[in-house]
Design an enzyme around this catalytic site. Structure first.
Site, PDB file in Angstrom:
ATOM      1  N   GLU A 126       0.830  -1.216   0.000  1.00  0.00           N
ATOM      2  CA  GLU A 126       0.000   0.000   0.000  1.00  0.00           C
ATOM      3  C   GLU A 126       0.858   1.258   0.000  1.00  0.00           C
ATOM      4  OE1 GLU A 126      -2.812   0.478   3.278  1.00  0.00           O
ATOM      5  OE2 GLU A 126      -3.656  -1.428   2.613  1.00  0.00           O
ATOM      6  N   THR A 187      10.343   7.435 -16.088  1.00  0.00           N
ATOM      7  CA  THR A 187       8.944   7.003 -16.125  1.00  0.00           C
ATOM      8  C   THR A 187       8.006   8.209 -16.167  1.00  0.00           C
ATOM      9  OG1 THR A 187       9.465   4.980 -14.959  1.00  0.00           O
ATOM     10  CG2 THR A 187       7.185   5.663 -14.885  1.00  0.00           C
TER      11      THR A 187
HETATM   12  N1  HSE Z   1       2.903   0.779 -15.742  1.00  0.00           N
HETATM   13  C1  HSE Z   1       3.998   1.711 -15.617  1.00  0.00           C
HETATM   14  C2  HSE Z   1       4.086   2.528 -16.887  1.00  0.00           C
HETATM   15  C3  HSE Z   1       5.253   0.942 -15.391  1.00  0.00           C
HETATM   16  O1  HSE Z   1       3.990   1.938 -17.960  1.00  0.00           O
HETATM   17  O2  HSE Z   1       4.240   3.744 -16.809  1.00  0.00           O
HETATM   18  C4  HSE Z   1       6.475   1.794 -15.256  1.00  0.00           C
HETATM   19  O3  HSE Z   1       7.614   0.952 -15.190  1.00  0.00           O
END
Ligand code: HSE
Length: 313
Positions: A126, A187
């Site tokens: 969480e 990211t």
């Molecule tokens: N699900 C996330 C994205 C993973 O695709 O931004 C990041 O590693």
């Protein structure tokens, strides 16, 4: 007191399962915290991938997530004055193998162990999801294996994610080939470029692929993976920042991979394949990057089944 935690790398999305599918891999970062007397703390010992680039101060993500965990636990006795931190990174930092998720999970696990293990794995998850912002790297890093993370309705009661909504799929007995280009893709940036709304046809396309992907793992029918790993909601947009993406995926499939996709938010690209084809698939993927004059690190990995493991010394 010295406590260490070993945290696996992860590969997320698996193509169409954006923010849903994630798997733990047998490549590990290690994080240690040692308590010291007399205000002699605050020393960061960095080894491996991050030895030159990670901050050795308050800004370090491991320390930030430890601090947040102490806050959640109401613990005030630990600070950088009485803690030294060691970080040994084997997971490439350039993106796509969950290096920041490993830091967050490692940090929460360390702080939790220092405070007498008040949080169980569900509570650790969480908090890690809250810090990371999405679940598909931190969840497999904590629990190991091949996970489905189920998001609640935003309006539902808190917490937004809980352990009860994490499903484990059977772990396949094949290899995961990873090619990680040397250029970095954060990211945050890789999420910002995605459209806010999804076209209905693309949503239907992705739903059908997620269903095929789940069936492939449940039935052990890996011939379904090529179709099951197709995606229309994030890879096409991210591909604009990773010019060789489609060609690398195609090269992996042509060399005999069951399926191939952008690992997490990239730039790493993953391929699932039979043991005996792994090296050929790896070479085919590297060849495309070489043609683009991009240097890559490559790995042939197995699934990790255990997730983060605390070691008391
Ligand atoms: N699900 C996330 C994205 C993973 O695709 O931004 C990041 O590693």
């Amino acid at each position: 007191m010295k406590i260490c935690v070993k945290v696996p790398a992860t590969t997320a999305n698996l193509g169409p399962g954006f923010d849903v599918f994630g798997a733990a891999l047998n490549l590990y970062n290690e994080f240690c915290a040692e308590t010291v007397d007399g205000a002699k703390g605050g020393i960061f010992t960095l080894k491996g991938e991050g030895r030159k680039s990670l901050p050795k101060n308050e800004k370090n993500l491991v320390w930030q997530a430890m601090k947040e965990t102490f806050k959640v636990l109401g613990e005030t006795k630990y600070s950088l004055k009485n803690l030294n931190i060691g970080i040994n990174t084997a997971i490439p930092l350039s993106g796509g193998l969950g290096s920041s998720a490993s830091a967050i999970v490692g940090a929460i696990s360390l702080a939790n162990a220092l405070c007498g293990d008040k949080l169980n794995k569900s509570k650790i998850a969480e908090l890690a999801i809250k810090i990371e912002g999405h679940p598909d790297n931190v969840v497999p890093a904590i629990f190991g294996g091949l996970c489905i993370c189920v998001k609640n309705d935003e309006k539902n009661s808190l917490p937004k994610y809980s352990h009860g909504e994490i499903l484990h799929l059977p772990i396949p007995k094949f290899k995961i080939v990873l090619c990680v280009p040397s250029f970095e893709l954060r990211t945050k940036r890789s999420r910002q470029i995605l459209p806010k709304n999804v076209d209905l046809d693309d949503a239907v396309f992705n739903s059908s692929r997620v269903a095929v992907l789940t069936a492939a793992f449940c039935f052990g029918d890996y011939s379904l993976l090529e179709k099951g790993m197709q995606d229309k909601i994030h890879q096409p947009y991210r591909g604009k920042m990773i010019p060789a993406m489609d060609e690398v995926i195609r090269a992996a499939l042509n060399a005999g991979a069951y399926g191939s996709y952008l690992s997490g938010s990239g730039p790493a690209i993953a391929a699932f394949c039979e043991n005996k084809k792994a090296d050929e698939v790896r070479k085919a993927m590297i060849k495309v990057w070489k043609k683009e004059s991009v240097s890559v690190k490559s790995f042939i990995l197995d699934f990790d089944k255990k997730g983060a493991a605390v070691i008391r010394q």
